[in-house]
Design an enzyme around this catalytic site. Structure first.
Site, PDB file in Angstrom:
ATOM      1  N   SER A 146      15.101  15.286   0.134  1.00  0.00           N
ATOM      2  CA  SER A 146      16.112  16.217  -0.218  1.00  0.00           C
ATOM      3  C   SER A 146      16.603  17.409   0.873  1.00  0.00           C
ATOM      4  CB  SER A 146      15.840  17.071  -1.472  1.00  0.00           C
ATOM      5  OG  SER A 146      16.464  17.958  -1.907  1.00  0.00           O
ATOM      6  N   TYR A 159       9.784  21.803  -6.068  1.00  0.00           N
ATOM      7  CA  TYR A 159      10.357  20.788  -5.843  1.00  0.00           C
ATOM      8  C   TYR A 159      10.469  20.696  -4.203  1.00  0.00           C
ATOM      9  CZ  TYR A 159      14.640  17.571  -5.664  1.00  0.00           C
ATOM     10  OH  TYR A 159      15.441  16.417  -5.559  1.00  0.00           O
TER      11      TYR A 159
HETATM   12  P1  NAD Z   1      18.659   9.710 -11.080  1.00  0.00           P
HETATM   13  O1  NAD Z   1      17.861  10.546 -12.385  1.00  0.00           O
HETATM   14  O2  NAD Z   1      20.046   9.203 -11.403  1.00  0.00           O
HETATM   15  O3  NAD Z   1      17.597   8.530 -10.952  1.00  0.00           O
HETATM   16  C1  NAD Z   1      16.534   8.793 -10.855  1.00  0.00           C
HETATM   17  C2  NAD Z   1      15.518   7.481 -11.189  1.00  0.00           C
HETATM   18  O4  NAD Z   1      14.222   7.870 -10.946  1.00  0.00           O
HETATM   19  C3  NAD Z   1      15.707   7.331 -12.529  1.00  0.00           C
HETATM   20  O5  NAD Z   1      16.221   6.122 -13.142  1.00  0.00           O
HETATM   21  C4  NAD Z   1      14.247   7.660 -13.364  1.00  0.00           C
HETATM   22  O6  NAD Z   1      14.182   6.922 -14.552  1.00  0.00           O
HETATM   23  C5  NAD Z   1      13.688   7.419 -12.067  1.00  0.00           C
HETATM   24  N1  NAD Z   1      12.231   7.844 -12.336  1.00  0.00           N
HETATM   25  C6  NAD Z   1      12.102   9.156 -12.780  1.00  0.00           C
HETATM   26  N2  NAD Z   1      10.791   9.493 -12.720  1.00  0.00           N
HETATM   27  C7  NAD Z   1      10.017   8.201 -12.482  1.00  0.00           C
HETATM   28  C8  NAD Z   1       8.824   7.678 -12.487  1.00  0.00           C
HETATM   29  N3  NAD Z   1       7.726   8.503 -12.720  1.00  0.00           N
HETATM   30  N4  NAD Z   1       8.583   6.785 -12.202  1.00  0.00           N
HETATM   31  C9  NAD Z   1       9.498   5.713 -11.884  1.00  0.00           C
HETATM   32  N5  NAD Z   1      10.879   6.091 -11.951  1.00  0.00           N
HETATM   33  C10 NAD Z   1      11.353   7.355 -12.378  1.00  0.00           C
HETATM   34  O7  NAD Z   1      18.623  10.807 -10.023  1.00  0.00           O
HETATM   35  P2  NAD Z   1      19.227  10.417  -8.435  1.00  0.00           P
HETATM   36  O8  NAD Z   1      20.210  11.637  -8.207  1.00  0.00           O
HETATM   37  O9  NAD Z   1      19.773   9.124  -8.209  1.00  0.00           O
HETATM   38  O10 NAD Z   1      18.004  10.988  -7.715  1.00  0.00           O
HETATM   39  C11 NAD Z   1      17.516   9.852  -6.690  1.00  0.00           C
HETATM   40  C12 NAD Z   1      16.533  10.705  -5.640  1.00  0.00           C
HETATM   41  O11 NAD Z   1      17.263  11.402  -4.834  1.00  0.00           O
HETATM   42  C13 NAD Z   1      15.519  11.472  -6.351  1.00  0.00           C
HETATM   43  O12 NAD Z   1      14.386  11.378  -5.326  1.00  0.00           O
HETATM   44  C14 NAD Z   1      16.008  13.091  -6.137  1.00  0.00           C
HETATM   45  O13 NAD Z   1      15.018  13.956  -5.998  1.00  0.00           O
HETATM   46  C15 NAD Z   1      17.023  12.799  -4.908  1.00  0.00           C
HETATM   47  N6  NAD Z   1      17.928  13.675  -4.656  1.00  0.00           N
HETATM   48  C16 NAD Z   1      18.922  13.669  -5.531  1.00  0.00           C
HETATM   49  C17 NAD Z   1      19.855  14.680  -5.455  1.00  0.00           C
HETATM   50  C18 NAD Z   1      21.279  14.892  -6.341  1.00  0.00           C
HETATM   51  O14 NAD Z   1      21.954  15.866  -6.103  1.00  0.00           O
HETATM   52  N7  NAD Z   1      21.356  13.956  -7.165  1.00  0.00           N
HETATM   53  C19 NAD Z   1      19.811  15.613  -4.316  1.00  0.00           C
HETATM   54  C20 NAD Z   1      18.648  15.439  -3.311  1.00  0.00           C
HETATM   55  C21 NAD Z   1      17.684  14.702  -3.803  1.00  0.00           C
END
Ligand code: NAD
Length: 283
Positions: A146, A159
């Site tokens: 991130s 985080y």
């Molecule tokens: P999202 O919530 O749409 O998807 C995340 C997925 O991870 C979900 O389907 C959830 O069920 C799954 N998940 C959560 N905990 C879990 C566990 N214990 N075991 C297995 N699966 C699990 O979120 P996203 O935005 O697509 O996030 C994806 C990645 O990107 C994450 O690592 C997040 O930290 C990172 N990220 C996202 C953003 C943003 O703005 N969306 C920014 C920076 C980093």
């Protein structure tokens, strides 16, 4: 891994039921990869599998697992390795967002964010990468960190502990795995418009108030789509790039941190003041 290399190659994607993971899985399916999908949410995983297969993609396995549990990840690895002795690409995408100040964060919140966001990818790496080495897959490891794995954003101590951890693992494996021909890509998204934006927990703060909605709106206005983030990730893999930003604002902030540290410190200070003002207005 060049463009033609995805065809017929086995790729494991965690967090595949939603957001960036789902979009990456869909893009890899279009590139001809054989997918192994996993997520905590079995129902959503099934629908993603069905949608990918309807549009002509190949899904070899879709196995629900909690990545924070080493036992569940080992079971996942056994299910995947029953189909192929080793995968060619591992994409650690799954994660959760738990923010908050140290005085408000509970011990359970610290543990859960580190358990999912840092121990999760570690469990996946230890369960899948040795087989890639043994079977000389010369593939790719992608870890989604991130912007909070690069810089000190307000409310992000826990985080960032998890996301800097993912960056640390990636920084070492980038060199360690080179002798096995395995490339490592570290992804540092800024805002991405995914369901995560709604599921963010902020310790001790009601995230349903109009004040918090305004903050969420600010985040969403700067957000790229999950498909744009997925394209940056897959294009980065194709070019075997180590660091992949999914938006220009984070590339800029990262450059500020490295080249103009006093300006970076000023920006972080202003961000902290803004968040403190918001916190005072929150019920
Ligand atoms: P999202 O919530 O749409 O998807 C995340 C997925 O991870 C979900 O389907 C959830 O069920 C799954 N998940 C959560 N905990 C879990 C566990 N214990 N075991 C297995 N699966 C699990 O979120 P996203 O935005 O697509 O996030 C994806 C990645 O990107 C994450 O690592 C997040 O930290 C990172 N990220 C996202 C953003 C943003 O703005 N969306 C920014 C920076 C980093």
């Amino acid at each position: 891994m060049r463009a033609r290399d995805f065809a017929g190659r086995h790729a494991l994607v965690t967090g595949a039921a939603s957001g960036i993971g789902r979009a990456v899985a869909q893009r890899l399916a279009r590139e001809g990869a054989v997918l192994h999908l996993t997520d905590l949410r079995a129902d959503d995983l099934r629908s993603v599998r069905a949608r990918i297969e309807e549009s002509g993609g190949t899904v070899a396995t879709a196995y629900a697992a909690d990545i924070s549990s080493i036992d569940e990840v080992r079971e996942l690895a056994a299910a995947v390795h029953a189909e192929t002795p080793a995968v060619d690409a591992v994409l650690n995408v799954a994660g959760i967002a738990v923010w908050g100040t140290v005085e408000r964060m509970s011990h359970e919140q610290w543990r859960s964010v580190v358990g999912v966001n840092l121990m999760g990818p570690i469990h996946v790496i230890e369960s899948f990468v040795p087989a890639m080495i043994e079977h000389e897959r010369r593939g790719h490891l992608v870890n989604v960190s991130s912007a909070a794995g690069l810089v000190g954003l307000p409310w992000h101590a826990a985080y960032s502990a998890s996301k800097f951890g993912v960056r640390g693992v990636s920084e070492v494996l980038r060199f360690d795995l080179a002798r096995h021909g395995i490339a490592v890509t570290l992804v540092t998204p800024g805002a991405v418009a995914t369901p995560l934006v709604r599921s963010i927990q902020v310790a001790g703060i009601d995230t349903t108030t109009p004040e918090f909605e305004r903050l969420r709106g600010h985040f969403q206005r700067r957000a790229v789509t999950p498909e744009q983030a997925a394209d940056s990730i897959v294009d980065g893999m194709l070019r075997r790039r180590y660091l992949v930003h999914t938006s220009r604002d984070i590339a800029f902030l990262h450059a500020l941190q490295r080249h103009l540290p006093p300006v970076y410190a000023l920006v972080m200070d202003l961000a902290n003041r803004a968040v403190s003002r918001l916190e005072r207005r929150l019920p």
